[in-house]
Design a protein around this motif. Structure first.
Motif, mmCIF file in Angstrom:
data_model
loop_
_atom_site.group_PDB
_atom_site.id
_atom_site.type_symbol
_atom_site.label_atom_id
_atom_site.label_comp_id
_atom_site.label_asym_id
_atom_site.label_seq_id
_atom_site.Cartn_x
_atom_site.Cartn_y
_atom_site.Cartn_z
ATOM 1 N N ASN A 103 0.781 -1.150 -0.079
ATOM 2 C CA ASN A 103 0.051 0.050 0.069
ATOM 3 C C ASN A 103 0.915 1.106 0.029
ATOM 4 N N VAL A 104 1.706 1.457 -0.932
ATOM 5 C CA VAL A 104 2.619 2.577 -1.048
ATOM 6 C C VAL A 104 1.872 3.900 -1.117
ATOM 7 N N VAL A 105 0.845 3.820 -1.684
ATOM 8 C CA VAL A 105 -0.102 4.976 -1.759
ATOM 9 C C VAL A 105 -0.303 5.653 -0.268
ATOM 10 N N GLY A 106 -0.838 4.566 0.405
ATOM 11 C CA GLY A 106 -0.982 5.095 1.882
ATOM 12 C C GLY A 106 0.109 5.587 2.684
ATOM 13 N N MET A 107 1.370 4.686 2.481
ATOM 14 C CA MET A 107 2.591 5.081 2.796
ATOM 15 C C MET A 107 3.000 6.470 2.773
ATOM 16 N N LEU A 108 2.945 6.590 1.497
ATOM 17 C CA LEU A 108 3.244 8.227 0.907
ATOM 18 C C LEU A 108 2.455 9.070 1.433
ATOM 19 N N HIS A 109 1.065 9.047 1.734
ATOM 20 C CA HIS A 109 0.257 9.795 2.300
ATOM 21 C C HIS A 109 0.667 10.161 3.841
ATOM 22 N N GLN A 110 0.875 8.827 4.563
ATOM 23 C CA GLN A 110 1.241 9.002 5.938
ATOM 24 C C GLN A 110 2.642 9.721 6.239
ATOM 25 N N PHE A 111 3.482 9.382 5.092
ATOM 26 C CA PHE A 111 4.667 10.350 5.586
ATOM 27 C C PHE A 111 4.556 11.633 5.671
ATOM 28 N N TRP A 112 3.880 12.364 4.519
ATOM 29 C CA TRP A 112 3.757 13.359 4.407
ATOM 30 C C TRP A 112 2.740 14.039 5.594
ATOM 31 N N GLU A 113 1.896 13.277 5.848
ATOM 32 C CA GLU A 113 0.784 13.648 6.918
ATOM 33 C C GLU A 113 1.733 14.000 8.168
ATOM 34 N N GLN A 114 2.538 12.953 8.572
ATOM 35 C CA GLN A 114 3.488 13.060 9.750
ATOM 36 C C GLN A 114 4.233 14.265 9.754
ATOM 37 N N LYS A 115 4.872 14.450 8.581
ATOM 38 C CA LYS A 115 5.721 15.676 8.624
ATOM 39 C C LYS A 115 5.060 17.184 8.802
ATOM 40 N N GLN A 116 3.597 16.927 8.487
ATOM 41 C CA GLN A 116 2.597 18.152 8.665
ATOM 42 C C GLN A 116 2.252 18.364 10.215
ATOM 43 N N VAL A 117 2.073 17.282 10.730
ATOM 44 C CA VAL A 117 1.629 16.987 12.231
ATOM 45 C C VAL A 117 2.769 17.584 12.761
ATOM 46 N N LYS A 118 4.035 17.179 12.520
ATOM 47 C CA LYS A 118 5.447 17.675 13.258
ATOM 48 C C LYS A 118 5.807 19.110 12.938
ATOM 49 N N GLY A 119 4.967 19.793 12.250
ATOM 50 C CA GLY A 119 5.051 21.316 11.763
ATOM 51 C C GLY A 119 6.098 21.432 11.031
ATOM 52 N N MET A 120 6.789 20.405 10.107
ATOM 53 C CA MET A 120 7.959 20.544 9.285
ATOM 54 C C MET A 120 7.449 21.029 7.915
ATOM 55 N N MET A 121 6.176 21.328 7.535
ATOM 56 C CA MET A 121 5.707 21.866 6.476
ATOM 57 C C MET A 121 4.480 22.988 6.935
ATOM 58 N N MET A 122 4.326 23.780 5.672
ATOM 59 C CA MET A 122 3.151 24.755 6.089
ATOM 60 C C MET A 122 1.700 24.041 5.961
ATOM 61 N N GLU A 123 0.860 24.149 6.981
ATOM 62 C CA GLU A 123 -0.362 23.737 6.888
ATOM 63 C C GLU A 123 -1.228 23.947 5.927
ATOM 64 N N SER A 124 -1.003 25.241 5.252
ATOM 65 C CA SER A 124 -1.776 25.302 3.922
ATOM 66 C C SER A 124 -1.189 24.815 2.596
ATOM 67 N N ASP A 125 0.015 23.926 2.795
ATOM 68 C CA ASP A 125 0.257 23.127 1.593
ATOM 69 C C ASP A 125 -0.873 21.663 1.539
ATOM 70 N N ASN A 126 -1.071 21.556 0.288
ATOM 71 C CA ASN A 126 -1.762 20.205 0.105
ATOM 72 C C ASN A 126 -0.815 19.040 0.419
ATOM 73 N N LEU A 127 -1.512 17.972 0.605
ATOM 74 C CA LEU A 127 -0.685 16.920 1.044
ATOM 75 C C LEU A 127 -0.189 16.305 -0.378
ATOM 76 N N VAL A 128 -0.641 14.860 -0.910
ATOM 77 C CA VAL A 128 -0.074 14.349 -2.058
ATOM 78 C C VAL A 128 -1.294 14.475 -2.910
ATOM 79 N N VAL A 129 -0.885 14.877 -4.175
ATOM 80 C CA VAL A 129 -1.873 15.112 -5.322
ATOM 81 C C VAL A 129 -1.528 14.257 -6.433
ATOM 82 N N TYR A 130 -2.219 13.376 -7.213
ATOM 83 C CA TYR A 130 -2.211 12.532 -8.146
ATOM 84 C C TYR A 130 -2.906 13.175 -9.347
ATOM 85 N N GLU A 131 -2.347 12.746 -10.567
ATOM 86 C CA GLU A 131 -2.954 13.138 -11.669
ATOM 87 C C GLU A 131 -2.799 12.228 -12.678
#
Length: 300
Positions: A16-44
């Motif tokens: 479930n690499v899609v879920g793992m990638l989302h969790q990776f960036w979600e954790q960075k957001q929770v830890k305050g390592m990125m702007m809250e206004s930034d979207n997480l992961v966007v697929y096209e």
């Protein structure tokens, strides 16, 4: 090519690499390592009636990756794009991927060894080596992915020709670097660059189609080698936008809209030959910023 039910594909489903990638960036957001206004992961997903299917994934901040494999379904392409993005995201967390004084010293020496410059140029932002050193120093503490996001702006300005006029106006590289290091790519920036290409198309009919074909080819080649794709993808989207407005009926209104923005953001030019903070002009400078980061390894 792997078949639609290959062992690798089943393994990715289990991981479930899609879920793992989302969790990776979600954790960075929770830890305050990125702007809250930034979207997480966007697929096209690129529309296609049949294989191979293509998917791009854009990370917070703008870094972009795509599927490397020949994919038989949209879901498979999404998983493969997520796999490449996850590998690069985790690799980017290593200490060696963060810009430090030691990293800058090593990078500048490496740059000197591959160009005609010398180490003394590092203290002069008017040289290619000095401009590269200044950009690294301004981004001390950031990761290489974060630095690449900033470099993409300068790559596009160089490609678009927007840096060339700054040189002709005698704007210092230092002023240009300081200003554009604070700018983010947005719809207005893309529209402005698209207008530049519309004007080039008027002088050289057929240029847009040729450039777009080249951009699509470069994007595909970069995607298949697992490289970071934002520069290539932005080129394609800017040229596509210009092509949409290339007919005479659209051009006048489009030109007026973009010019109103240009007037709001134009760089002021002083008699001393310096550009004061203000912003973009139609023009451009070919300021050879020495960037190894643009073609540096992305993890495949």
């Amino acid at each position: 090519m792997s078949g639609p039910d290959s062992d690798d594909d089943r393994a990715f489903k289990d991981l479930n690499v899609v879920g793992m990638l989302h969790q990776f960036w979600e954790q960075k957001q929770v830890k305050g390592m990125m702007m809250e206004s930034d979207n997480l992961v966007v697929y096209e997903s690129i529309p296609s009636p049949s294989p191979p299917f293509i998917c791009y994934v854009t990370l917070p901040g703008g870094s972009c990756f795509g599927n490397v494999k020949y994919c038989y379904s949209k879901a498979e392409a999404r998983r493969d794009a997520a796999r490449i993005a996850l590998m690069n995201s985790t690799f980017n967390e290593l200490p060696c991927r963060r810009i430090t004084p030691e990293f800058i010293s090593h990078s500048v020496k490496e740059a000197v060894s591959t160009t005609s410059g010398n180490i003394a140029d590092a203290s002069d932002p008017g040289t290619s080596i000095g401009a590269y050193c200044l950009m690294l120093e301004l981004n001390t503490g950031k990761t290489m992915l974060e630095f690449q996001e900033i470099m993409t702006v300068f790559q596009l300005l160089h490609w678009n020709g927007t840096l060339k006029a700054f040189r002709e106006m005698r704007c210092s590289r230092q002023d240009v670097i300081h200003y554009y290091s604070q700018q983010r790519l947005d719809e207005r920036t893309r529209s402005h660059m698209a207008l530049d290409w519309l004007q080039k198309e008027q002088h050289s009919p057929g240029l847009l189609s040729q450039e777009l074909q080249l951009a699509v080819k470069e994007l595909g080649e970069a995607r298949r080698t697992g490289r970071e794709l934002r520069f290539y993808k932005e080129k394609k989207e800017i040229l596509s936008l210009a092509l949409i407005h290339a007919n005479a009926e659209d051009l006048e209104g489009y030109h007026s809209e973009v010019m109103s923005w240009t007037e709001e953001t134009e760089f002021e030019y002083t008699q001393e030959g310096h550009c004061m903070e203000g912003s973009m002009t139609d023009s451009s400078e070919h300021c050879q910023f020495h960037s190894q980061a643009s073609d540096r390894e992305s993890v495949e």
